[in-house]
Design an enzyme around this catalytic site. Sequence first.
Site, PDB file in Angstrom:
ATOM      1  N   LYS A  84      -0.864 -18.354 -39.309  1.00  0.00           N
ATOM      2  CA  LYS A  84      -1.297 -16.690 -38.961  1.00  0.00           C
ATOM      3  C   LYS A  84      -1.587 -16.159 -40.194  1.00  0.00           C
ATOM      4  O   LYS A  84      -1.124 -16.406 -41.351  1.00  0.00           O
ATOM      5  CB  LYS A  84      -0.409 -15.833 -38.108  1.00  0.00           C
ATOM      6  CG  LYS A  84      -0.747 -14.583 -37.691  1.00  0.00           C
ATOM      7  CD  LYS A  84       0.622 -13.821 -37.114  1.00  0.00           C
ATOM      8  CE  LYS A  84       0.186 -12.548 -36.545  1.00  0.00           C
ATOM      9  NZ  LYS A  84       1.450 -11.673 -35.861  1.00  0.00           N
ATOM     10  N   SER A 159      -0.022  -9.971 -31.251  1.00  0.00           N
ATOM     11  CA  SER A 159      -0.950 -10.133 -32.355  1.00  0.00           C
ATOM     12  C   SER A 159      -1.178 -11.369 -32.737  1.00  0.00           C
ATOM     13  O   SER A 159      -2.338 -11.582 -33.401  1.00  0.00           O
ATOM     14  CB  SER A 159      -0.508  -9.137 -33.588  1.00  0.00           C
ATOM     15  OG  SER A 159       0.573  -9.857 -34.256  1.00  0.00           O
ATOM     16  N   SER A 183       4.943 -10.595 -30.446  1.00  0.00           N
ATOM     17  CA  SER A 183       3.592 -11.084 -31.023  1.00  0.00           C
ATOM     18  C   SER A 183       3.575 -12.804 -30.958  1.00  0.00           C
ATOM     19  O   SER A 183       2.444 -13.110 -31.186  1.00  0.00           O
ATOM     20  CB  SER A 183       3.248 -10.667 -32.201  1.00  0.00           C
ATOM     21  OG  SER A 183       2.534  -9.447 -32.224  1.00  0.00           O
TER      22      SER A 183
HETATM   23  N1  GLN Z   1       2.202  -5.430 -29.733  1.00  0.00           N
HETATM   24  C1  GLN Z   1       3.280  -5.271 -30.508  1.00  0.00           C
HETATM   25  C2  GLN Z   1       2.739  -3.913 -31.518  1.00  0.00           C
HETATM   26  O1  GLN Z   1       1.380  -3.922 -31.508  1.00  0.00           O
HETATM   27  C3  GLN Z   1       3.948  -5.984 -31.137  1.00  0.00           C
HETATM   28  C4  GLN Z   1       3.099  -6.826 -32.363  1.00  0.00           C
HETATM   29  C5  GLN Z   1       4.090  -7.890 -33.068  1.00  0.00           C
HETATM   30  O2  GLN Z   1       4.967  -8.500 -32.532  1.00  0.00           O
HETATM   31  N2  GLN Z   1       3.616  -7.888 -34.219  1.00  0.00           N
HETATM   32  O3  GLN Z   1       3.404  -3.378 -32.261  1.00  0.00           O
END
Ligand code: GLN
Length: 493
Positions: A84, A159, A183
């Site tokens: 990532k 994400s 995510s």
């Molecule tokens: N979707 C969640 C957010 O937008 C989790 C994101 C993540 O785990 N990085 O905060």
Amino acid sequence: MTGTAMNNDRISAIDLAQNVRSNVTTAADVVEQHLARIAERDGEIHAFNLVLADEARARAVEIDEMISAGRDPGPLAGVPVALKDNMCTQGIPTTCSSKILADWRPPYDATVVTRLRDAGAIFVGKTNLDEFAMGSSTENSAFGPTKNPLDTTRVPGGSSGGSAAAVAADFAPISFGSDTGGSIRQPAALCGVVGVKPTYGAVSRLGLIAFGSSLDQIGPFTHTVADAAVALETISGHDPGDSTSIQQGPLDLSRTLELGVAGLRVGRITDLPTGASPDVEQRIEEAFDALRAAGAEIVDVEVPAFSYGLTAYYLIAPAEASSNLARFDGVRFGMRTAAPDTNQMYMATRTEGFGDEVKRRIMLGTYALSAGYYDAYYGRAQKVRRLIANDFAVAYEKVDVLLTPASPTVAFEMGDKASDPLAMYLCDTYTIPSNLTGHPGMSVPFGTGDHGLPVGVQVLAPALKDDVMFQVGAALERSAPPRSAGSGEGSAS
Ligand code: GLN
């Protein structure tokens, strides 16, 4: 519709490394095969922000030379790995899919990067994400969205959508993401791959660009639970460079995979927040049935504060983010927009450099932390966080693991939730509580839901019981119904 997922010549990362180590194949061949797939299909998918073709080829030569010289490159010898793009790679752009870091090259490697390289892995690229990991669809990337390889009209989740898509599209057998609120697990579910968030502190965060420091953890995406175990064993273990790193050796996971679940107590949360779609609910029921048939005892438990997780998270995570992202000011990292004085330069740089969702989080977080509101918002959210931990502790007196959906639905259409932040936030209803408690969680593919798309079952366990979680995950994998073809292949919708 577009695209198929399955690749008939797919082999596990474990077997691949074994083949490289025993000279059945060369790292150079393995890398060429994967780069060819990337060249063929990533133009459409956009899993990668950057493909490291030259670096991967050069590293493959080194690995092959080590083997010829009788040296063992390690348990991931020759395995292509995607990272990532929020993990620091020395001298290699690390963007967080944000304009503000578009040209930034870190001066050091993240600890996970060092450990993977030392284990013989070969980095093939940096994967796309929602900007600064804020989102659930990878549509918030400043560089354009990633598409779900199983159905390119749909999102891969987020994400870490690029990392999930890279494994689903067979661009790499292992990728890594970060999980602050889901995510890793949510995109894993949407792309039909295994995704694991380990216990907080089990994996070093050194060199992971911080979003919510008390929540962030790095973990793997793979096709198999066994590959995820090896991937996590490789990157876990104490790191003096991360003050929240747990003082213990690497996680010990692979030995549990064949133990089965006889005698284990698997919890069903009777007051779980509603919202999962019927197809997902049905697969979860079948997962309970499968574990019961394999000898587990299914036990009803309550976790009353579970449903407050999302609310608490959207105060705590933005609060931490607003502080963490203050460093992107046009002075220390990345881009700078010229302006007549320093204050205007800060403002212009951040206005231009950050996307809408990141700005929304910074504003939410700054508000939650501001004098006069701190106790009512941030302080209160921390108390709720404690309540959630207490409720889980009570439940875990009765059960070894808990089973829930990883995502409330299968992969949704691109654009579906992009203009509705609240709808997007609800994607993480089932994953967020374990970030607040620091507990491990994993998503294991378990059959198919609507539109022939994969469903992920989430296994949750108490802190440092990652091994028991893998034990159950492996049992689920063995009993999972085969996935029907994606909608691109004409299955029911
Ligand atoms: N979707 C969640 C957010 O937008 C989790 C994101 C993540 O785990 N990085 O905060």
